[in-house]
Design an enzyme around this catalytic site. Structure first.
Site, PDB file in Angstrom:
ATOM      1  N   LEU A 190      34.613   4.294 -28.863  1.00  0.00           N
ATOM      2  CA  LEU A 190      35.874   3.735 -28.842  1.00  0.00           C
ATOM      3  C   LEU A 190      35.923   2.653 -30.012  1.00  0.00           C
ATOM      4  CD1 LEU A 190      36.397   2.889 -25.255  1.00  0.00           C
ATOM      5  CD2 LEU A 190      37.796   4.561 -26.446  1.00  0.00           C
ATOM      6  N   ASP A 191      37.359   2.731 -30.704  1.00  0.00           N
ATOM      7  CA  ASP A 191      37.632   1.820 -31.913  1.00  0.00           C
ATOM      8  C   ASP A 191      37.414   0.409 -31.306  1.00  0.00           C
ATOM      9  OD1 ASP A 191      37.951   4.003 -33.540  1.00  0.00           O
ATOM     10  OD2 ASP A 191      40.049   4.006 -33.421  1.00  0.00           O
ATOM     11  N   PRO A 192      37.169  -0.633 -32.029  1.00  0.00           N
ATOM     12  CA  PRO A 192      37.305  -1.767 -31.635  1.00  0.00           C
ATOM     13  C   PRO A 192      38.668  -2.292 -31.090  1.00  0.00           C
ATOM     14  CG  PRO A 192      36.188  -1.723 -34.048  1.00  0.00           C
ATOM     15  CD  PRO A 192      36.849  -0.453 -33.628  1.00  0.00           C
TER      16      PRO A 192
END
Length: 434
Positions: A75-77
């Site tokens: 998951l992206d930041p």
């Protein structure tokens, strides 16, 4: 908590915004390594390493013994939500989550497109948005349901001839061939909340891309038919159509440009002031010293007050936004949906927020550990992690038992059932840290 039991398996944690998936794993290790819950695992691992041959021990990069943890899908930041984690032998089962269905909630902001297709990138194009309504968006969503071929994000880490796409853009070089679309399936897609202009705080980033990046993006978007802002109206010169602001509609070009300029001021906030900007007093002094007009005298001011005042410019609210919920198969890019939706409604769009609310059997608010529980101590997170690992192992045992007792001719059916019970892995690489 059960004393002496070796805890392994799969569980899920609710990843907060601003942290990378790898950082969440490091945070889990920091709490798991000295814990009572995972002390038996550490002990067993130490015994196993003591039995290793000398060459095996030398090849190990990490000499210190830490709880082995991996995740089943990055998951992206920017994103929040379900991050599946495997502990010990559970890391081997992360591959079982391939082809998993996932549920996302995203906020799509209209009016601008960025290189990353989200709000942390650089703006490459802005477009009018006053014509974008809930009805227009709901009508456009129809083309994104079911099976179709999706174009990955333009500046993603995807490689072509061994080179990331974003490097072609930064170097100003054309890509060797068209970007390949990928088969995806959207099982459910609905607009759950419409945010009228001025009713929300979402906004596009203030940083804009370089001329090279903008030219590169426009070229690719034109080829792939996902150019934000729609097509240029008849009678507009090519030079006018290729400016950063897409000019569309039936109004004349000058009027359209003025309106677009006002919208852009509302869309892109926090724009840094020019280093060469002078204060009004400095400008007045400068004008006087260079032979320009001096500041108005009292008589001049009194005279000017008798003239009719100009009507103040009408403040234009920012762009609209929409919260969209979807259930998709693996390999789906939510940010690409946001970008393509902006193009489909004759504007531009980016992904402002993202939550993965469900992946496989794990769902936020039901059977997912809250990240904030880690700082509350093992007495809070320990029983929850143990219960989730026990539940996963129990289900896995039931599935394995069912597979062994099923006739060979229905072996495929059993595997399909197992996949639906356990959830499936994500297409991204499974990372493990030990």
């Amino acid at each position: 908590m059960t004393q002496g039991k070796v805890m392994e398996g799969v569980f899920a944690i609710n990843k907060p915004k601003g942290l990378s998936s790898a950082q969440v794993l490091r945070d889990l290790q920091k709490h798991f390594n000295p814990s009572t819950l995972f002390a038996p695992w550490i002990s067993v691992e130490k015994t196993n390493r003591d039995r290793e041959k000398h060459n095996q021990r030398r090849r190990r990069r990490e000499k210190d013994i830490q709880v082995k943890i991996g995740h089943g899908g990055t998951l992206d930041p920017l994103a929040t939500g379900v991050l599946i984690a495997g502990v010990g032998k559970g890391t081997k089962s992360l591959q079982d989550f391939l082809s998993c269905t996932k549920q996302y909630e995203t906020i799509v902001l209209f009016g601008a497109s960025t290189d990353t297709y989200d709000r942390v990138g650089k703006v490459l194009r802005t477009a009018p948005y006053e014509h974008v309504t809930r009805e227009v968006v709901e009508a456009a969503l129809g083309q994104f349901r079911g099976k179709f071929m999706q174009l990955p994000p333009l500046f993603s880490a995807l490689k072509m001839n061994g080179k990331p796409l974003y490097e072609y853009a930064r170097e100003g070089k054309p890509i060797p061939r068209e970007i390949e679309r990928r088969p995806v399936e959207v099982l459910e897609l609905e607009l759950v909340e419409w945010m009228e202009p001025g009713t929300h705080t979402h906004q596009a980033p203030s940083e804009t891309g370089s001329d090279t990046e903008i030219k590169f993006a426009n070229t690719i978007w034109s080829q792939e038919k996902v150019l934000p802002g729609g097509s240029s109206p008849k009678g507009v010169k090519k030079e006018d159509a290729e400016v950063k602001e897409e000019i569309t509609g039936t109004e004349d070009v000058p009027t359209r440009k003025r309106k677009l300029s006002t919208e852009q001021d509302e869309l892109i906030l926090e724009r840094p002031s020019s280093k060469h900007q002078k204060s009004s007093e400095e400008e007045a002094n400068s004008a006087t010293m260079s032979g320009g007009l001096a500041a108005p005298t009292t008589t001049d001011a009194a005279l000017s007050s008798t003239l009719p005042e100009e009507a103040p410019e009408k403040s234009v609210p920012g762009p609209p936004a929409a919260r969209i919920r979807m259930k998709v198969t693996s390999g789906f890019y939510v940010r690409s949906l946001a970008h393509d939706l902006g193009a489909a409604v004759g504007s531009a769009a980016l992904m402002a927020e993202l939550e993965r609310s469900r992946q496989g059997e794990f769902e936020v608010g039901k059977n997912v550990l809250e990240y904030t529980d880690l700082d509350k101590g093992e007495e809070v997170w320990g029983p929850k992690v143990e219960a989730m690992l026990d539940a996963w192992n129990h289900k896995r045992g039931d599935v394995e038992e069912g597979r062994s007792s099923a006739p060979k001719k229905v072996e495929t059916e059993a595997k399909v059932e197992a996949d639906s019970v356990m959830g499936e892995a994500v297409p991204e690489a499974v990372n493990a840290t030990s």
